[in-house]
Structure formats: structure tokens, C-alpha cells
Enzyme design. Sequence first.
Site, PDB file in Angstrom:
ATOM      1  N   GLY A  42       8.549 -10.826  11.308  1.00  0.00           N
ATOM      2  CA  GLY A  42       9.826 -11.446  11.603  1.00  0.00           C
ATOM      3  C   GLY A  42       9.743 -12.439  12.739  1.00  0.00           C
ATOM      4  O   GLY A  42       8.670 -12.980  13.040  1.00  0.00           O
ATOM      5  N   GLY A  47       6.426 -21.964   9.600  1.00  0.00           N
ATOM      6  CA  GLY A  47       6.917 -21.977  10.976  1.00  0.00           C
ATOM      7  C   GLY A  47       7.716 -23.238  11.280  1.00  0.00           C
ATOM      8  O   GLY A  47       8.694 -23.189  12.039  1.00  0.00           O
ATOM      9  N   ASP A  48       7.323 -24.344  10.686  1.00  0.00           N
ATOM     10  CA  ASP A  48       8.051 -25.601  10.882  1.00  0.00           C
ATOM     11  C   ASP A  48       9.416 -25.539  10.202  1.00  0.00           C
ATOM     12  O   ASP A  48      10.413 -26.033  10.743  1.00  0.00           O
ATOM     13  CB  ASP A  48       7.237 -26.770  10.323  1.00  0.00           C
ATOM     14  CG  ASP A  48       5.813 -26.775  10.837  1.00  0.00           C
ATOM     15  OD1 ASP A  48       5.614 -26.445  12.017  1.00  0.00           O
ATOM     16  OD2 ASP A  48       4.894 -27.087  10.056  1.00  0.00           O
TER      17      ASP A  48
END
Length: 315
Positions: A225, A251-252
Site C-alpha cells: 500500500g 508510482g508515477d
Amino acid sequence: MILTVTPNPSLDRTYEVPVLERGEVIRAAGERMDPGGKGVNVSRAVAAAGRRTVAVLPLGGAPGALVADLLDAQGIEVAPVPVAGATRSNIALAEADGVLTKINAPGPELSAVEQELLLDTVRSHSGDADWIACCGSLPRGLAPSWYADVVTRAHAEGARIALDTSGRALQEALRARPDVVKPNAEELAEAVGRPLATVGDALKAAEELRARGAGAVLASLGADGQLLVSATGAWFGSARVSAVRSNVGAGDASLAGFLIAGGTGPDALASAVAHGAAAVQLPGSVMPTPADLDPAAVTVTADLPLDRELTEPVS
């Protein structure tokens, strides 16, 4: 408008393969070609959400021209900085079980003139920006303090900065007090110089980065998470994912979701988690659209599971 700054962009080729066998001829089941770089991916995710974004990036040679064309086709405004060297080309091999192997080229070296032009281009576009997202590694020629200079100049213009980088560039930038930093678990462990085995370890590390200058820390903990730690509190978010297809750019996408939702508080964290979870279920570095999101699968809580062991602890 969300302005992104990608000092070391790339042209990314992703091949889907059944299994990676060293020394063998492998037939790809699928392939994609995308504009790459962490800030570029943030812009792609923002545009996929129907929001305006401007991407500042140095571009050179045929790969750079292709990156600009691909971004334009996705509705992204490009603020190119012409450079003499060719934009780098990267290769990603995505196996059927979700394992990803990446080969990243170093990229061109920026001259002093090109470096200053890059800063000037950021400044000239920052006035309309709700957020400036500075993302990724620094190319050859840029000092580790370059991001710190961008943060200082942006704050002088009244802009908010979200920073996604690592190593010495992150350490230097913390002194300039970026509004948000977004490390993954490995980068967070590197920044504090100790291993992370539990969510509680990640919380302590994030609090340390805040003490060293970060306004807030949005930490990606992989399959476990995401963690948001700010002056107003700490929250932990997770989501159900049916199958991981590729984690390239996840992640971007998370950072884009966070900024789209305002960049502060648990609602922004929920948006970040939803975008990241959607991204890992898409091929290559495809960014999720609103139709790909599943907000009902997201859980955000202020009751942090401090003793929960990380699925992939960082030693």
C-alpha cells in the site's frame, strides 16, 4: 494545471514475454513504445484523467522528436528544451508472472547553457501551475543540488513542489523544503540509512524526512500500500488488485492521482492508491483513465498497522 519536470526523459520500449530465459531467443507476446521518465508518466496520467498538464523536458535527436510526438498525441502540452545529445532509449521486459526487467540508458550530458535553459523553461511555465512535479534521476551534467535550486525558485514564485527522486539529489532537495516527497520503500530506506521491515519502520523513516525538510511524505510500499505522513496526520492506504500485469509507472500514476485530488489529506491518498492499483493492472506503462479506477477497492485509515510486516522488506 500540473507542470512536470523530467530532466532525464526517455523513449521506453516494453516487451511482454512468457518468461525471461537468459541466452535464449524469446518471442514477445506484445510490445509497446511510450514516452518515458517519471515526470512524463505523471503528465500522461494527469492527461488521462482529463486534466491539463505541461511537460518540461530536454529533448534531442530522433528519440527526442518521437517522445514529443507521442506526448502531443496524448494531449500533453510539451515545453521542450533542445539539447545536443540524443534522448535515451530504455527497454523493459515484462514477464507473465509480473516480474519486470529494465535496462535504462544513461542519457545525454547537459551543457551549462542547456541546464540554464531548462531552469528558465520551468520558471516561464510555473505561473499557471497548481503543482510542479519534479521527477526522476538527474542526467549527466546536473549537480545533485539541481532539484534544490528548482524548489527554491518555485517557492519564490509561490508554487508548490512535489519531488520524486532519490539518493543525493533527494538529500540536497530536502534542505529547500519541498511540499511533498514521494519515495518508494527502497528509496525511503536509503534516505534514512536503515532497513524497513514493517509499516511502523516506514512511518518513522517518513517522520525523519519531514524533520529534515519535507512538508509531507507519500511513501509507496509496493504491494502493501501507501503511507502519507504530513503535519496534519498520518494515513495508510491499500487496495485490492486482481492481477499485476506491469508495475512500470505505477508510482508515477500514484503521484498524479495524489496531485489531481489536491495533494493533501486522506482523500488525496485514496486517489493515489486507486491510480497506482489501476496502473499495475494495465500493460507496459499505460496510464489509467477514470474508467480504470476502482475507488471501492481502496481502504484508507488513520489507524496505521504499525506491526504489519512488509511483503518486500528493504534490508
